[in-house]
Motif scaffolding. Structure first.
Motif, PDB file in Angstrom:
ATOM      1  N   ARG A   1       0.841  10.403  -6.855  1.00 35.38           N
ATOM      2  CA  ARG A   1      -0.213   9.810  -7.720  1.00 35.38           C
ATOM      3  C   ARG A   1      -0.786   8.379  -7.213  1.00 35.38           C
ATOM      4  O   ARG A   1      -1.930   8.039  -7.608  1.00 35.38           O
ATOM      5  CB  ARG A   1       0.432   9.425  -9.034  1.00 35.38           C
ATOM      6  CG  ARG A   1      -0.711   9.064 -10.149  1.00 35.38           C
ATOM      7  CD  ARG A   1       0.191   9.208 -11.657  1.00 35.38           C
ATOM      8  NE  ARG A   1      -0.437   8.172 -12.234  1.00 35.38           N
ATOM      9  CZ  ARG A   1      -0.212   7.330 -12.888  1.00 35.38           C
ATOM     10  NH1 ARG A   1       1.188   6.923 -12.758  1.00 35.38           N
ATOM     11  NH2 ARG A   1      -0.696   6.336 -13.630  1.00 35.38           N
ATOM     12  N   PHE A   2       0.075   7.501  -6.529  1.00 32.81           N
ATOM     13  CA  PHE A   2      -0.357   6.354  -6.049  1.00 32.81           C
ATOM     14  C   PHE A   2      -0.755   6.511  -4.322  1.00 32.81           C
ATOM     15  O   PHE A   2      -1.111   5.511  -3.817  1.00 32.81           O
ATOM     16  CB  PHE A   2       0.644   5.391  -6.111  1.00 32.81           C
ATOM     17  CG  PHE A   2       0.930   4.946  -7.513  1.00 32.81           C
ATOM     18  CD1 PHE A   2      -0.081   5.241  -8.486  1.00 32.81           C
ATOM     19  CD2 PHE A   2       2.259   4.430  -7.721  1.00 32.81           C
ATOM     20  CE1 PHE A   2       0.297   4.691  -9.954  1.00 32.81           C
ATOM     21  CE2 PHE A   2       2.432   4.117  -9.181  1.00 32.81           C
ATOM     22  CZ  PHE A   2       1.493   4.273 -10.286  1.00 32.81           C
ATOM     23  N   LYS A   3      -1.002   7.471  -4.036  1.00 31.52           N
ATOM     24  CA  LYS A   3      -1.036   7.563  -2.268  1.00 31.52           C
ATOM     25  C   LYS A   3      -2.432   6.648  -2.091  1.00 31.52           C
ATOM     26  O   LYS A   3      -3.511   6.865  -2.531  1.00 31.52           O
ATOM     27  CB  LYS A   3      -1.075   9.288  -2.062  1.00 31.52           C
ATOM     28  CG  LYS A   3      -1.340   9.075  -0.429  1.00 31.52           C
ATOM     29  CD  LYS A   3      -1.220  10.660  -0.061  1.00 31.52           C
ATOM     30  CE  LYS A   3      -1.513  10.836   1.460  1.00 31.52           C
ATOM     31  NZ  LYS A   3      -0.728   9.939   2.345  1.00 31.52           N
ATOM     32  N   ASP A   4      -2.125   5.953  -1.082  1.00 31.14           N
ATOM     33  CA  ASP A   4      -3.279   5.081  -0.483  1.00 31.14           C
ATOM     34  C   ASP A   4      -3.771   3.910  -1.386  1.00 31.14           C
ATOM     35  O   ASP A   4      -4.634   3.438  -1.234  1.00 31.14           O
ATOM     36  CB  ASP A   4      -4.501   5.849  -0.040  1.00 31.14           C
ATOM     37  CG  ASP A   4      -4.115   6.735   1.206  1.00 31.14           C
ATOM     38  OD1 ASP A   4      -3.413   6.309   2.081  1.00 31.14           O
ATOM     39  OD2 ASP A   4      -4.786   7.836   1.326  1.00 31.14           O
ATOM     40  N   ALA A   5      -2.995   3.902  -2.579  1.00 29.69           N
ATOM     41  CA  ALA A   5      -3.572   2.835  -3.552  1.00 29.69           C
ATOM     42  C   ALA A   5      -2.531   1.584  -2.964  1.00 29.69           C
ATOM     43  O   ALA A   5      -1.574   1.520  -2.529  1.00 29.69           O
ATOM     44  CB  ALA A   5      -3.081   3.087  -4.991  1.00 29.69           C
TER      45      ALA A   5
ATOM     46  N   ARG B   1     -10.628   3.887  -8.036  1.00 31.23           N
ATOM     47  CA  ARG B   1     -10.024   3.539  -9.548  1.00 31.23           C
ATOM     48  C   ARG B   1      -9.157   2.320  -9.494  1.00 31.23           C
ATOM     49  O   ARG B   1      -8.705   2.065  -8.424  1.00 31.23           O
ATOM     50  CB  ARG B   1      -9.206   4.659  -9.863  1.00 31.23           C
ATOM     51  CG  ARG B   1     -10.026   5.937  -9.976  1.00 31.23           C
ATOM     52  CD  ARG B   1      -9.105   7.094 -10.651  1.00 31.23           C
ATOM     53  NE  ARG B   1      -8.143   7.394  -9.323  1.00 31.23           N
ATOM     54  CZ  ARG B   1      -6.823   7.954  -9.320  1.00 31.23           C
ATOM     55  NH1 ARG B   1      -6.377   8.232 -10.497  1.00 31.23           N
ATOM     56  NH2 ARG B   1      -6.443   8.327  -8.284  1.00 31.23           N
TER      57      ARG B   1
ATOM     58  N   LYS C   1      -5.122  -0.649  -6.645  1.00 34.14           N
ATOM     59  CA  LYS C   1      -6.638  -0.215  -6.540  1.00 34.14           C
ATOM     60  C   LYS C   1      -6.376   1.103  -5.639  1.00 34.14           C
ATOM     61  O   LYS C   1      -5.665   1.139  -4.635  1.00 34.14           O
ATOM     62  CB  LYS C   1      -7.271  -1.114  -5.564  1.00 34.14           C
ATOM     63  CG  LYS C   1      -7.617  -2.160  -6.517  1.00 34.14           C
ATOM     64  CD  LYS C   1      -8.430  -3.372  -5.667  1.00 34.14           C
ATOM     65  CE  LYS C   1      -8.695  -4.790  -6.526  1.00 34.14           C
ATOM     66  NZ  LYS C   1      -9.061  -5.811  -5.682  1.00 34.14           N
ATOM     67  N   TRP C   2      -7.160   2.203  -6.165  1.00 26.44           N
ATOM     68  CA  TRP C   2      -6.879   3.375  -5.512  1.00 26.44           C
ATOM     69  C   TRP C   2      -7.996   3.381  -4.380  1.00 26.44           C
ATOM     70  O   TRP C   2      -8.901   2.621  -4.446  1.00 26.44           O
ATOM     71  CB  TRP C   2      -7.012   4.791  -6.422  1.00 26.44           C
ATOM     72  CG  TRP C   2      -5.744   5.048  -7.207  1.00 26.44           C
ATOM     73  CD1 TRP C   2      -4.868   5.637  -6.819  1.00 26.44           C
ATOM     74  CD2 TRP C   2      -5.368   4.399  -8.231  1.00 26.44           C
ATOM     75  NE1 TRP C   2      -3.888   6.005  -7.811  1.00 26.44           N
ATOM     76  CE2 TRP C   2      -4.090   5.065  -8.855  1.00 26.44           C
ATOM     77  CE3 TRP C   2      -5.931   3.503  -9.160  1.00 26.44           C
ATOM     78  CZ2 TRP C   2      -3.490   5.077  -9.952  1.00 26.44           C
ATOM     79  CZ3 TRP C   2      -5.079   3.259 -10.311  1.00 26.44           C
ATOM     80  CH2 TRP C   2      -3.983   3.737 -10.717  1.00 26.44           C
TER      81      TRP C   2
ATOM     82  N   THR D   1       0.784  -1.187  -0.028  1.00 29.51           N
ATOM     83  CA  THR D   1      -0.090  -0.029   0.093  1.00 29.51           C
ATOM     84  C   THR D   1       0.661   1.196   0.036  1.00 29.51           C
ATOM     85  O   THR D   1       1.782   1.410   0.945  1.00 29.51           O
ATOM     86  CB  THR D   1      -1.056   0.090   1.124  1.00 29.51           C
ATOM     87  OG1 THR D   1      -1.775  -1.050   1.242  1.00 29.51           O
ATOM     88  CG2 THR D   1      -1.992   1.003   1.032  1.00 29.51           C
TER      89      THR D   1
END
Length: 1631
Positions: free
Chosen positions: A1033-1037, A1060, A1055-1056, A1027
């Motif tokens: 751009r990927f924070k918390d994804a 998304r 997965k965001w 995670t």
């Protein structure tokens, strides 16, 4: 029993196995004698009748010895040495059974043979007293059709009956008596019948006593509770009664149905011990009398669950014998209120008082019932004893004292009670002692039984039985033996969380090893209580012996009038007649199973004779000892009670003869099978079995005495700890159960052939290894979380009381041990067993030759168990090390970091590791766990998961001495270690930990050697889940997939948090390659969905984007925008504004050439766009036939344009808006008149005109009219400007910046790459490629090579290659053709099928050909340019006569088609068949009027017959011409409609001419030279007869698209002829 396969030296030793020793029963001082005469054969099994015996040897042969009255001949009287049963030779018998006077044997094929006394039909043969020789009997299942014969596994014989157990585990019976269990009263039964009552249940074993039968049945899986009927469906009494007593209500479900039959729903119920008793007042006894004895139990048991759920169904069933009640069934409380009252009333005074008050009254009541029972005194006494015993067992150790008082106060009752017993007949011939003696013995007995109750049945046992009984019961929570109802209520309310200690077994273990979840069922005569139901009634049908539920019975033996049940805990329960002390306990008989008191270490085999029992038990040195319980004197007619054994006696003389493997009891004789201990093999087996059984006993003790009470304690800490404890408990239970099963299987193993390879720990080693490993995991997890320390606090009270017990169980004898340590030792104790397994297996291995497979197998298994033991002890050390670490670690962080499965590997508290560039005062502490590296700072800590952590040592020269570089997905830092050793230690520790984390713990231990070889360093590329927490751009994804050096790389899913999701390929941390992307649209509650190609994190390349609005875009992307060629569909046909656009896009906007189909308005625009608007030249056609071409500006017709209507009215001039004329122009009417001037107004709704009207002369109009129509297309987009993006895309795919610029070989590489990646893509997709497609792809892997001059052959190769390439969209050319076909159809289908567009459509095709040809010449540079000739190879010339001139064909005049290279010849065969439908449609529309005229003529002329028509056309018909003239030529010409390309159509015309000349030549039979004038009418005839409907369209298509160089050749002339025919027919004036 495959004796052939045994290794030779084992066969030698086999002579010392299965020796038979026999002696006379009835005494303790005996001398066993060896039975000789078997010539050294190994006996596997033996069985004894009253005066005879049967032996089964290893070869499957059967011998008889003793008195055999059924045999004729000299042996009839007495056979001292065994006689071979010759009738059974060659049958290979697998088991034998002897009844009192008859015999049975079962063969390998499951066939039963019977012989011997048949007076009661016990040999299943009708009307024959004796059966001298073994006879096969047929057992067939009448329920199956056709009748199937039943295969039998096991036999049991009684005095007058025989039972057989089938392969499908059902019982078949024949003979006489109620002991058959059949629903019949007509005996004898000579045709074997199925015992229906147990059909469908799994029966494990059967046993026959003289007149009763026993069956061991596997418990049913726990099922949903059925609602209970209100009344008994036999005697219609209420099943649940309520009685008002002083101050509370008793609710009892202890209904006793007197009829002795089971309920219909297969739920055996309770029986009173005499048929409907009449009381003194003459009323029938209802269950209220017996319910009082039931009461303590009811109170105790019920409270627990009731409080939590009043309506829950509860039941109690335990070994109590309350006045003959076998067991209460289930109870449903009618409503919650009653329950509450009942509970409240109970809590008012403690249970002790209640019991104290009631003991006497209850007994008196029982007395009244018993007093009127005719029958042996033993039975009724037993009722009293049972009352006390049951009370004791119900309430447990604490209150048992009260009962002792109660028991002593029975003296008075006894005095009153002893008197009537004189006239009631004495039992089993014993003298009737006076009242006094009776009194004493009874008193003694009561005391003993109550004591026994105290010892063996504490409440804990009840709990255990409850939860382990399994069948038809809810598990009650495992509570402690605290009895105060208040407390019980509190506990019941507080937590119903307690785990039931019966693991849900994997069916695996139950399938491979003997099941311990068993029930005992009995039926037959019961006058001595041998059925065990607490009464002396006979039973016609099997009934479950309730009190043995959950006792884990594994073997049953039935004697003359008593029964024995052996449990997995090596205890024996006995019941029935005790006239000679054969029950192994008190002198009086018992109608309910009781524990027998056998010394020794645990019984593992039992045998029951007519009036004695034999027990085989383990002794100190693992050599089995034989115990005897029964008659002691040898004088036969003077049996007296004084001489029975008080408790089983060890027969010393039997221990000297060797290792006893089985013991058999029969009439007067006892028999043992003995093995001699060769090379210690037998001793090792006995040791293994004996230790396993003891081990099981210990585990069970721990389970019931420690684990269960612990689980019942309050405040055991947080839910987490409790869960861990429960998990540990259930894994412990599972292991315990497995060991129990193994013990049982070893006992039966010792009865058998004793082949090492069929040992369970060898055959099913994975079961054992897995169970131990699982248990180890849960115990170490519990330990790490400090479970034992937590347990010690609440449990201190309980544990300190049972200090001795704990120390005994854990084998820790040191003084003042900490409680925690004792518990620790207790729960880690089982692992020591693995060493024992290993040692024993090794011992066994040494008995074989080193080369033998047995040796190898034993050796391997041994090392397997040993390595597991080592591994598990390492796990324990790791757990203890981790626990020690948590104790010292600062508290706040412990809570967040401490996890059950987390283990410490190393930590840097010794300052061995520091962070590079750290501040002076910063604290950096690194802790390495088995799943994470933790970087702890002063008040915070960060966790780096090991699966996404990469470590490498830094090289020295960079100045980073002793540095380690740590890479994680979002951080990189350098750790400096104090010394090189420290650096190596950490590098190795981290690498190994990472490797371990990636492999997963379970893979660590590969069963067998070499499981622990670890790699030097973990792989750089790996799969892991992560995670992101920083990356903008990927924070918390959350990413799950492949990684490479800290970056997502390969396939993965991202997965965001906002929903998304991307799933596809990544390259160095960004989406790259093929992938699928979803974006939720909150407003519409649907997803945007993209499937296609990506580059560096952006959509790039071909893809399909489905918008939540319903729009779908399919085409090219660049930088997340639509860019390049694409198709956008808006809305379905039914929606408000359906439309389609196909064309070029730039930066998300329509820009360049495109076709827009507005389905609602019925208009199609083909032209230029800019910024999503129509801008530049274009064409619009409408469904009403209007046609406009001209200039557009901002989506409107503006500027100069031409407008045609359906009726050929033409306007040329200025426009200001859609369909709005404005300015100068000319309007030409269909008849040629025209108006020039100024126009204004919308077309179709009145136009204002200021201008001049012209009426041209007739001559002018002919020239004028085509002028306007000729002009069409001038204002449209030039064909070469169309679809530029499509071709550019193809050039780009080949690696060229602009058309023709680039490296040819690089282009071929790109083609190869495209083919392979696309193929790989398709492999993953669900639609498989068809076979032909796959073959096409394979053939495309070869590139046509060209060396030397370009020949026709090479040209053909290129042509073939192109046809294949265009067959698959995976090839760039194929993709191009597919796209062009799509755009062409989009343009010219539907509204676009307008005849004015024909010339446009033809020009577009020519433009395609030109541009594709450019591509092909780029790929094949040797291909000559358009229009050049391929030199012709001379050998091919055959002088073919020219058709018209008669001269030999000279090449120079008309080259054959295909020798001149043209784009038409090369590419039309590929392109035209795909574009044919829309194109031909346009031709048909354009030529509609002409063709109608032509067709009318054709139909008219065809009405004439051949001769008339020919003469009409002016052909001189010779008289012999047949009617069907020129039929073949006609047929040939008709094929023109089935061809696509002009070249093919011209070939058809040529063939037609050849057919005509052929016909004429045949009829004239001479060489004849045609002139065109002769030929024309004949050809005209053929054309008419061919009836080609769209001949005009065919003619025009050929004219427009034929190779230009053909026009003047032979085919050209023939085509001209056809064209002439077409015009001729139109203008034919028929008179």
């Amino acid at each position: 029993m495959d004796s052939q396969e045994r290794s030779s030296e084992e066969a030698e030793g086999a002579k010392e196995r299965g020796l038979v020793y026999v002696w006379k029963a009835g005494s303790c001082s005996i001398t066993p004698e060896r039975l000789l005469g078997l010539s050294g054969k190994t006996v596997l099994q033996a069985s004894l009748g009253t005066n005879h015996g049967l032996l089964l040897t290893e070869g499957g042969e059967v011998y008889s010895f003793g008195k055999l009255p059924w045999r004729s001949g000299p042996e009839e009287l007495c056979a001292n040495s065994p006689i071979l049963e010759k009738a059974l030779l060659g049958q290979h018998v697998i088991t034998v059974a002897a009844g009192s006077f008859h015999n049975g044997a079962v063969t390998e094929g499951g066939v039963v043979y019977m012989w011997g006394n048949n007076s009661a039909g016990q040999c299943a043969i009708a009307n024959q007293l004796y059966v001298p020789e073994p006879q096969p009997i047929s057992i067939s299942d009448s329920e199956t059709s056709p009748l199937l014969s039943v295969r039998i596994l096991q036999l049991a014989c009684g005095e007058e009956h025989t039972l057989a157990l089938s392969l499908s585990r059902e019982i078949w019976a024949w003979g006489s008596g109620c002991q058959l269990g059949l629903i019949t009263t007509t005996f004898p039964v000579t045709k074997p019948q199925k015992v229906e009552h147990l059909a469908g249940r799994v029966v494990l074993q059967i046993a026959c006593g003289a007149y009763h039968s026993l069956a061991l049945v596997q418990c049913l899986p726990v099922q949903e509770m059925k609602p209970i009927p209100e009344r008994c469906n036999h005697c219609s009494q209420l099943l649940i009664t309520m009685t008002d007593k002083e101050d509370h209500v008793i609710i009892s479900d202890s209904h006793c149905c007197p009829l002795g039959v089971a309920l219909a729903d297969n739920q055996p119920e309770n029986h009173v011990f005499c048929p409907s008793l009449e009381t003194l007042e003459g009323k029938s006894v209802t269950s209220s009398q017996s319910e009082d004895c039931q009461k303590p139990l009811v109170e105790e048991h019920r409270l627990v669950a009731l409080e939590s759920d009043g309506a829950s169904v509860l039941s109690s069933s335990d070994g109590q014998e309350d006045s003959g009640i076998s067991s209460p069934g289930n109870i449903l409380f009618p409503d919650k209120k009653e329950v509450k009252e009942y509970l409240i009333s109970l809590s008012d005074h403690t249970l002790n008082e209640t019991l104290g008050k009631k003991t006497c009254t209850e007994l008196e009541q029982v007395e009244q019932v018993s007093a009127c029972i005719p029958g042996p005194p033993g039975a009724s006494t037993s009722a009293l004893n049972s009352l006390v015993a049951s009370c004791a067992s119900a309430v447990g150790v604490r209150v048992a004292a009260t009962y002792e008082a109660g028991a002593l106060s029975l003296k008075k009752v006894m005095n009153f009670y002893g008197t009537p017993s004189n006239d009631s007949g004495s039992q089993s011939g014993s003298g009737s002692p006076g009242p006094e003696a009776l009194k004493d013995s009874r008193e003694e007995q009561v005391r003993l039984e109550s004591m026994q109750g105290k010892k063996s049945s504490s409440l804990v046992d009840i709990r255990e039985e409850e939860s382990e009984g399994g069948s038809r019961r809810l598990s009650l929570p495992g509570l402690l033996s605290q009895v105060s109802p208040r407390l019980l209520r509190k506990v019941g309310r507080a937590k119903m969380r307690t785990v039931a200690l019966t693991p849900t077994y994997s069916g695996e273990a139950d399938a491979l090893l003997p099941s311990l979840r068993t029930e005992v069922w009995s039926w037959g005569k019961g006058k001595d209580g041998q059925l065990g139901h607490g009464d002396v009634l006979p039973r016609l049908q099997p009934l479950c012996v309730k009190s043995l539920d959950g006792k884990e019975v594994i073997h049953l033996s039935a004697g003359g009038h008593h029964s024995l049940a052996l449990t997995a805990k090596s205890q024996v329960y006995s019941w029935g007649s005790n006239s000679s002390g054969q029950l192994g306990h008190l002198n009086s008989p018992t109608t309910v199973p009781r524990l027998a008191k056998v010394c020794g270490d645990g019984v593992w085999t039992t045998a029951a004779g007519p009036d004695y029992s034999l027990f085989l038990a383990d002794e100190e040195d693992f050599q089995p000892g034989l115990y005897y319980s029964g008659q002691e004197t040898t004088t036969e007619n003077n049996l007296s009670e004084n001489n029975s054994t008080k408790s089983p006696v060890l027969l010393l003389s039997c221990s000297k003869i060797g290792y006893i493997s089985n013991v058999i009891a029969g009439g007067d004789n006892c028999l043992v099978l003995v093995d001699k201990n060769i090379m210690g093999y037998i001793a090792s087996l006995h040791e293994l079995a004996s230790t396993e059984r003891r081990f099981y006993f210990r585990l069970s003790e721990i389970k019931s005495q420690v684990l269960r009470p612990l689980l019942g304690l309050d405040n055991l800490g947080n839910a987490n700890t409790i869960q861990l404890l429960q998990e540990m408990a259930s894994r412990f239970s599972k292991l315990c159960y497995l060991i129990g099963q193994h013990g049982a299987s070893l006992s039966s193993f010792l009865h058998g052939v004793k082949e090492a390879r069929s040992l369970a720990i060898l055959k099913h080693s994975s079961l054992f290894l897995d169970s131990y490993t699982e248990y180890c995991t849960s115990v170490t997890n519990f330990l790490v979380m400090g479970g034992f320390t937590l347990l010690a606090k609440p449990a201190i009270d309980f544990l300190s009381k049972n200090q001795e017990l704990l120390q005994k169980l854990s084998e820790k004898n040191e003084e003042n041990l900490q409680l925690v340590e004792v518990l620790n030792a207790l729960f880690f104790m089982p692992f020591g067993r693995l060493h024992n397994y290993a040692r024993t297996l090794l011992k066994l291995a040494t008995c074989f030759e080193v080369a033998s497979p047995e040796y190898q197998k034993l050796q391997d298994s041994s090392s397997c168990y040993e390595s597991l033991a080592v591994l598990l002890s390492r796990k324990r050390k790791e757990a203890e090390y981790t626990l020690g670490f948590w104790k010292t670690f600062p508290g706040k962080m412990t809570d967040s970091l401490r996890k059950p499965d987390r283990r410490l590997i190393c930590e840097s508290s010794n300052r061995g590791l520091s962070l590079q560039h750290a501040g002076r005062f910063s604290v950096n502490w690194f802790i390495l766990f088995n799943d994470a590296l933790v970087h702890a700072q002063f008040s915070t800590h960060h966790i780096f998961s090991l699966s996404t952590l990469w470590v490498e040592a830094l090289s020295e020269e960079a100045g980073n001495v002793n540095g380690l570089k740590i890479t994680t997905p979002e951080e990189q830092f350098i750790l400096l270690s104090s010394t090189p050793q420290e650096k190596t230690k950490w590098l190795r520790a981290i690498s190994q930990a990472v490797d371990q984390a990636l492999r997963g713990t379970s893979d660590l231990f590969l069963y067998g050697a070499g499981g622990n070889v670890s790699r030097q360093e973990p792989p750089i590329s790996r799969s892991a889940k992560y995670t992101f927490y920083k990356d903008s751009r990927f924070k918390d994804a959350v990413y799950d997939g492949r990684w490479l050096s800290g970056k997502p790389h390969g396939r993965g899913t991202l997965k965001w948090a906002d929903g998304r999701m991307y799933s596809g390929t990544f390259r160095t941390g960004l989406e790259d390659g093929y992938g699928e992307y979803r974006v939720p649209n909150k407003a519409l509650n649907k997803d945007d969905h993209y499937v296609g190609y990506w580059k560096e994190g952006k959509m790039c390349g071909h893809g399909v984007y489905s918008y939540a609005t319903g729009e779908v875009y399919e085409g090219c992307f660049q930088d997340n925008m639509r860019h390049g060629h694409g198709l956008l569909r808006s809305g379905k046909l039914t929606s408000s504004s359906p439309s389609m656009f196909i064309g070029q896009w730039t930066m998300d906007k329509k820009s360049g050439y495109g076709v827009f189909d507005d389905i609602t308005r019925g208009e199609k625009y083909m032209g230029m766009w800019q910024d999503d608007l129509c801008q530049g030249n274009g064409v619009v056609v409408t469904q009403f036939g209007l046609y406009y071409e001209g200039a557009f500006s901002t989506n409107k017709m503006m500027g100069t344009g031409i407008l045609l209507s359906e009726d050929d009215t033409v306007y040329e001039g200025e426009f200001s808006d859609n369909w709005t004329l404005s300015g100068k122009g000319t309007l030409t009417l269909p008849n040629g008149d025209y108006i020039e001037g100024l126009f204004s107004g919308e077309w179709g709704s009145g136009i204002k005109i200021t201008g001049t009207y012209f009426k041209p002369s007739l001559y002018e109009s002919e020239k004028d009219k085509p002028k306007v129509l000729r002009k069409l297309g001038i204002l449209a987009v030039p064909p070469d400007e169309k679809w530029k993006a499509v071709f550019e895309e193809c050039w780009n795919q080949l690696g060229c910046e602009s058309p023709g610029q680039g490296d040819r070989w690089k282009a071929w590489d790109n083609i190869a790459v495209a083919l392979t990646t696309n193929r790989r893509q398709h492999k993953d997709s669900p639609e498989l490629l068809s076979r032909s497609h796959t073959q096409t792809l394979e053939s495309l892997e070869f590139i046509p090579q060209h060396i030397g001059a370009f020949t026709l052959e090479k040209y053909e190769n290129i042509k073939k290659y192109l046809i294949k390439a265009c067959d698959t969209p995976l090839h760039p050319l194929g993709k191009l053709v597919e796209t062009l076909v799509a755009v062409y159809r989009m343009t010219y289908v539907g509204v676009g099928a307008n005849r004015r567009l024909l010339q446009e459509a033809v020009r577009e095709i020519k433009s395609y050909l030109k541009r594709i040809f450019q591509l092909v010449r780029f790929l094949f540079p040797d291909l000559p340019e358009e229009g050049s000739t391929i030199p012709f190879v001379a050998t091919e010339t055959k002088g073919r006569r020219s058709f018209c001139s008669g001269k030999s064909d000279s090449r120079s005049e008309s080259p054959e088609p295909g020798y001149v290279v043209t784009s038409f010849g090369l590419l039309l065969p590929v392109l035209l068949p795909r574009l044919y439908p829309p194109l031909f449609m346009l031709y048909a529309l354009d030529n509609e009027r002409e063709e109608d005229i032509y067709w009318e003529c054709v139909l008219r002329l065809n009405k004439q017959n051949d001769t008339a028509l020919l003469s009409f056309l002016g052909v001189q018909v010779s008289s012999n011409t047949k009617d069907a003239c020129f039929a073949s030529a006609v047929e040939c010409l008709q094929q023109i409609s089935t061809t696509f390309t002009p070249a093919d159509k011209l070939k058809v015309i040529q063939q037609t001419f050849e057919e005509i000349s052929q016909n004429v030549l045949e009829s004239l039979q001479e060489d004849f030279l045609w002139s065109m004038d002769d030929l024309f009418p004949v050809f005209l005839y053929v054309v008419l007869r061919a009836r080609i409907r769209n001949l005009g369209s065919e003619v025009h298509l050929i004219e427009d698209l034929m190779d230009p160089y053909l026009q003047h050749g032979e085919q050209g002339i023939m085509f001209t002829t056809l064209k002439a025919c077409y015009y001729q027919i139109q203008h034919e004036k028929l008179t």
